[in-house]
Design a protein around this motif. Structure first.
Motif, PDB file in Angstrom:
ATOM      1  N   ARG A 224       2.882 -45.051 -25.738  1.00  0.00           N
ATOM      2  CA  ARG A 224       2.173 -44.862 -24.469  1.00  0.00           C
ATOM      3  C   ARG A 224       0.887 -45.691 -24.435  1.00  0.00           C
ATOM      4  N   ALA A 225       0.219 -45.786 -25.578  1.00  0.00           N
ATOM      5  CA  ALA A 225      -1.061 -46.497 -25.628  1.00  0.00           C
ATOM      6  C   ALA A 225      -0.903 -47.988 -25.324  1.00  0.00           C
ATOM      7  N   THR A 226       0.299 -48.520 -25.495  1.00  0.00           N
ATOM      8  CA  THR A 226       0.527 -49.940 -25.218  1.00  0.00           C
ATOM      9  C   THR A 226       0.753 -50.206 -23.733  1.00  0.00           C
ATOM     10  N   GLY A 227       1.080 -49.158 -22.964  1.00  0.00           N
ATOM     11  CA  GLY A 227       1.397 -49.327 -21.556  1.00  0.00           C
ATOM     12  C   GLY A 227       2.736 -49.983 -21.310  1.00  0.00           C
ATOM     13  N   ARG A 228       3.596 -49.990 -22.331  1.00  0.00           N
ATOM     14  CA  ARG A 228       4.894 -50.655 -22.232  1.00  0.00           C
ATOM     15  C   ARG A 228       6.026 -49.649 -22.383  1.00  0.00           C
ATOM     16  N   ASN A 229       7.206 -50.022 -21.890  1.00  0.00           N
ATOM     17  CA  ASN A 229       8.413 -49.231 -22.075  1.00  0.00           C
ATOM     18  C   ASN A 229       9.151 -49.777 -23.291  1.00  0.00           C
ATOM     19  N   LEU A 230       9.120 -49.007 -24.377  1.00  0.00           N
ATOM     20  CA  LEU A 230       9.648 -49.472 -25.653  1.00  0.00           C
ATOM     21  C   LEU A 230      10.465 -48.389 -26.329  1.00  0.00           C
ATOM     22  N   ALA A 231      11.334 -48.834 -27.223  1.00  0.00           N
ATOM     23  CA  ALA A 231      12.088 -47.912 -28.079  1.00  0.00           C
ATOM     24  C   ALA A 231      11.906 -48.347 -29.523  1.00  0.00           C
ATOM     25  N   THR A 249       8.831 -36.756 -51.050  1.00  0.00           N
ATOM     26  CA  THR A 249       8.534 -35.411 -50.574  1.00  0.00           C
ATOM     27  C   THR A 249       8.446 -35.438 -49.050  1.00  0.00           C
ATOM     28  N   GLY A 250       9.136 -34.509 -48.394  1.00  0.00           N
ATOM     29  CA  GLY A 250       9.138 -34.497 -46.935  1.00  0.00           C
ATOM     30  C   GLY A 250      10.043 -35.573 -46.371  1.00  0.00           C
ATOM     31  N   GLN A 251       9.689 -36.076 -45.188  1.00  0.00           N
ATOM     32  CA  GLN A 251      10.484 -37.123 -44.545  1.00  0.00           C
ATOM     33  C   GLN A 251       9.566 -38.210 -43.998  1.00  0.00           C
ATOM     34  N   ASP A 252      10.076 -39.432 -43.971  1.00  0.00           N
ATOM     35  CA  ASP A 252       9.340 -40.568 -43.417  1.00  0.00           C
ATOM     36  C   ASP A 252      10.238 -41.373 -42.496  1.00  0.00           C
ATOM     37  N   PHE A 253       9.617 -42.014 -41.506  1.00  0.00           N
ATOM     38  CA  PHE A 253      10.328 -42.850 -40.539  1.00  0.00           C
ATOM     39  C   PHE A 253       9.910 -44.302 -40.722  1.00  0.00           C
ATOM     40  N   TYR A 254      10.902 -45.187 -40.899  1.00  0.00           N
ATOM     41  CA  TYR A 254      10.653 -46.606 -41.090  1.00  0.00           C
ATOM     42  C   TYR A 254      11.344 -47.399 -39.978  1.00  0.00           C
ATOM     43  N   VAL A 255      10.571 -48.165 -39.230  1.00  0.00           N
ATOM     44  CA  VAL A 255      11.107 -48.953 -38.119  1.00  0.00           C
ATOM     45  C   VAL A 255      11.862 -50.167 -38.638  1.00  0.00           C
ATOM     46  N   PHE A 256      13.045 -50.436 -38.025  1.00  0.00           N
ATOM     47  CA  PHE A 256      13.747 -51.686 -38.322  1.00  0.00           C
ATOM     48  C   PHE A 256      13.985 -52.526 -37.069  1.00  0.00           C
ATOM     49  N   ASP A 257      13.757 -51.953 -35.885  1.00  0.00           N
ATOM     50  CA  ASP A 257      13.904 -52.695 -34.630  1.00  0.00           C
ATOM     51  C   ASP A 257      13.006 -52.074 -33.577  1.00  0.00           C
ATOM     52  N   ILE A 258      12.567 -52.906 -32.639  1.00  0.00           N
ATOM     53  CA  ILE A 258      11.845 -52.408 -31.461  1.00  0.00           C
ATOM     54  C   ILE A 258      12.474 -53.062 -30.242  1.00  0.00           C
ATOM     55  N   TYR A 259      12.968 -52.219 -29.334  1.00  0.00           N
ATOM     56  CA  TYR A 259      13.627 -52.719 -28.130  1.00  0.00           C
ATOM     57  C   TYR A 259      12.652 -52.659 -26.962  1.00  0.00           C
ATOM     58  N   ASP A 260      12.433 -53.814 -26.326  1.00  0.00           N
ATOM     59  CA  ASP A 260      11.580 -53.902 -25.145  1.00  0.00           C
ATOM     60  C   ASP A 260      12.459 -53.600 -23.924  1.00  0.00           C
ATOM     61  N   ILE A 261      12.318 -52.404 -23.384  1.00  0.00           N
ATOM     62  CA  ILE A 261      13.197 -51.953 -22.305  1.00  0.00           C
ATOM     63  C   ILE A 261      13.021 -52.808 -21.052  1.00  0.00           C
ATOM     64  N   ASP A 265      15.589 -56.763 -24.220  1.00  0.00           N
ATOM     65  CA  ASP A 265      15.975 -57.392 -25.479  1.00  0.00           C
ATOM     66  C   ASP A 265      15.067 -56.890 -26.596  1.00  0.00           C
ATOM     67  N   TYR A 266      15.494 -57.169 -27.817  1.00  0.00           N
ATOM     68  CA  TYR A 266      14.700 -56.770 -28.978  1.00  0.00           C
ATOM     69  C   TYR A 266      13.537 -57.728 -29.202  1.00  0.00           C
ATOM     70  N   MET A 267      12.441 -57.193 -29.738  1.00  0.00           N
ATOM     71  CA  MET A 267      11.373 -58.045 -30.218  1.00  0.00           C
ATOM     72  C   MET A 267      11.909 -58.935 -31.326  1.00  0.00           C
ATOM     73  N   PRO A 269      11.672 -60.632 -35.055  1.00  0.00           N
ATOM     74  CA  PRO A 269      11.158 -60.035 -36.294  1.00  0.00           C
ATOM     75  C   PRO A 269       9.641 -60.157 -36.432  1.00  0.00           C
ATOM     76  N   PHE A 270       9.085 -61.321 -36.076  1.00  0.00           N
ATOM     77  CA  PHE A 270       7.634 -61.510 -36.187  1.00  0.00           C
ATOM     78  C   PHE A 270       6.897 -60.552 -35.255  1.00  0.00           C
ATOM     79  N   GLU A 271       7.339 -60.458 -33.987  1.00  0.00           N
ATOM     80  CA  GLU A 271       6.708 -59.538 -33.035  1.00  0.00           C
ATOM     81  C   GLU A 271       6.753 -58.102 -33.548  1.00  0.00           C
ATOM     82  N   ARG A 272       7.895 -57.713 -34.087  1.00  0.00           N
ATOM     83  CA  ARG A 272       8.062 -56.333 -34.567  1.00  0.00           C
ATOM     84  C   ARG A 272       7.120 -56.015 -35.717  1.00  0.00           C
ATOM     85  N   ARG A 273       7.041 -56.939 -36.674  1.00  0.00           N
ATOM     86  CA  ARG A 273       6.174 -56.705 -37.829  1.00  0.00           C
ATOM     87  C   ARG A 273       4.707 -56.620 -37.417  1.00  0.00           C
ATOM     88  N   VAL A 274       4.299 -57.502 -36.495  1.00  0.00           N
ATOM     89  CA  VAL A 274       2.917 -57.470 -36.007  1.00  0.00           C
ATOM     90  C   VAL A 274       2.643 -56.165 -35.265  1.00  0.00           C
TER      91      VAL A 274
END
Length: 344
Positions: A224-231, A249-261, A265-267, A269-274
Motif C-alpha cells: 500500500r505504501a508504494t501506491g501500486r497494485n502489486l502481488a 523456528t516459526g515461519q518465514d516468507f521469501y519472495v521469488f516474484d513480484i507481479y505488477d498488476i 507482467d512480472y518485475m 529480477p533486478f527490479e524485484r531485488r531492489v
C-alpha cells in the motif's frame, strides 16, 4: 500456466543400461525413462507421463506392483515418482499409443501432434501433497484472475529453447535457490487486498499461518505504501511446512516474484531485488545475477545438486533460472539427488 502432465512425444534416443538385460533407457526431450528392452525404438511416438502425474489404475495397473491401488480425488491409481533402476534415474512413464481409444490412437499417431497435451484423454491428474489445515485455511474464493499462479516449467521440457539460450550472451540469467515450502501470494488491487495459497484466496482467520505471517511482516501495508497494485509471490517455509527442512523456528516468507498488476507482467529480477531490499522484504537466496548458460540439460541438473543457502546441512531442492530481459523466459531445475531422497 497449466502443466502438461501427459503429452505425445517422439523417442529421441535409446540407451543401454550397464548390467541390465531386460531394461533400457528411452530419452524424450530432456527426460530419461526406463523401459522394457525392445518396447520402443527411436522415432516411435508414445504418450509420455511426467512425474507427479496421478495415473488411473485402469491405464497402468502394473504401477501398483500387485498391491491394492491407492486413491486420490476419487480415482484409484498411483503417483509417478522419480525412481532408480540399476543405477539409472527414471522420471515418468512411456505408454504406447494403443492406450487411447482406437479412433484417437489413429489420430494421434502423427508427427504433427508431438507435444500435444493428452492429460484429459488419459484421465491424468496432478498429484499434490495434502495441505496442513493451518496452511489450507478457509477459502475466500478462487485465485485472483488478474494474477498468474506460481509455477515454472522444468528444463527437461525446454530442450529446443535451450539450444537458443546455450552460450548466448543476449540471454543472461538470475539463478536463485528453489525453497521447499508452500506457495504464498500477497496482493493489493485497488480496494481489494488478500493472501492466497497456490490455488485459492484465503479468509483471514486466527489459525491461518499465511495470513498471520503476512500481518506480522506488514506485507499488505508495504505494498500500500508504494501506491501500486502489486502481488508478492514467494515461498513460506518453517515449522509445520514440508517437514521444516531448513530447521527454522516459526515461519518465514521469501519472495521469488513480484507481479505488477497494472503493467500486466512480472518485475525484472533486478527490479524485484531492489524492491525487496528497499522495502525490507526477505528474498529467496540469489546464487547468480548475470549468468550465461553454457550447460546442456544434464549439466543444469547437476548444478541443481548442492546444499541450501539457508541451512548448509540440508540438501537444496533445486534452482530457478529467470532471464534478465523484461518478460523473459524462466525455468526450474529440480535436483535428482533431492528427488531420490524425498520423492522416491
Amino acid at each position: 500456466m497449466n502443466r502438461k502432465l501427459a503429452t505425445i512425444r517422439k523417442i529421441d534416443e535409446i540407451r543401454p543400461i550397464e548390467g541390465a538385460d531386460a531394461i533400457e533407457a528411452a530419452v524424450v526431450g530432456g527426460w530419461v525413462v526406463v523401459i522394457k528392452k525392445g518396447e520402443f525404438k527411436v522415432g516411435d511416438l508414445a504418450a509420455y507421463l511426467e512425474i507427479d502425474s496421478w495415473v488411473p489404475h485402469s491405464l497402468a495397473p502394473f504401477l501398483s506392483k500387485g498391491a491394492e491401488p491407492r486413491e486420490y480425488n476419487g480415482v484409484r491409481g498411483e503417483r509417478l515418482r522419480t525412481a532408480k533402476f540399476r543405477g539409472q534415474i527414471s522420471q515418468g512413464l512411456l505408454l504406447p499409443l494403443s492406450v487411447f481409444p482406437h479412433s484417437l490412437g489413429f489420430f494421434y499417431a502423427t508427427d504433427k501432434t508431438v507435444g500435444e497435451d493428452v492429460s484429459h484423454w488419459l484421465g491424468i491428474q496432478k498429484w499434490e501433497a495434502p495441505i496442513p489445515a493451518q496452511l489450507a485455511g478457509d477459502v475466500e474464493g478462487v485465485f485472483p484472475t488478474v494474477i498468474p499462479k506460481t509455477d515454472q516449467e522444468r528444463i527437461q521440457n525446454l530442450t529446443e529453447q535451450l539450444k537458443e539460450w546455450q552460450g548466448n550472451t543476449d540471454f543472461t540469467w538470475e539463478v536463485t535457490e528453489k525453497l521447499d515450502g508452500s506457495s504464498m501470494t500477497v496482493f493489493v488491487h485497488g480496494d481489494v487486498e488478500g493472501v492466497c495459497s497456490r490455488n485459492w484466496s484465503l479468509k483471514e482467520t486466527a489459525g491461518n499461518t499465511l495470513w498471520r505471517v503476512a500481518r506480522r511482516e506488514s506485507l499488505i501495508e508495504r505494498i500500500r505504501a508504494t501506491g501500486r497494485n502489486l502481488a508478492l509471490q514467494g515461498e513460506l517455509i518453517g515449522e509445520g511446512i514440508q517437514g521444516n527442512a531448513y530447521k527454522i523456528t516459526g515461519q518465514d516468507f521469501y519472495v521469488f516474484d513480484i507481479y505488477d498488476i497494472d503493467r500486466g507482467d512480472y518485475m525484472t529480477p533486478f527490479e524485484r531485488r531492489v524492491f525487496c531490499d528497499t522495502h525490507g522484504i526477505k528474498h529467496v537466496p540469489v546464487l547468480a545475477k548475470e549468468m550465461v548458460i553454457q550447460e546442456w540439460v544434464t549439466g543444469l541438473l547437476t548444478m541443481a545438486d548442492g546444499t541450501s543457502t539457508l541451512n548448509p546441512k540440508t540438501a537444496r531442492e533445486g534452482l530457478v533460472f529467470k532471464c534478465n530481459t523484461f518478460g523473459g523466459p524462466t525455468f526450474k531445475t529440480i535436483s535428482n539427488r533431492w528427488l531420490i531422497k524425498n520423492d522416491g
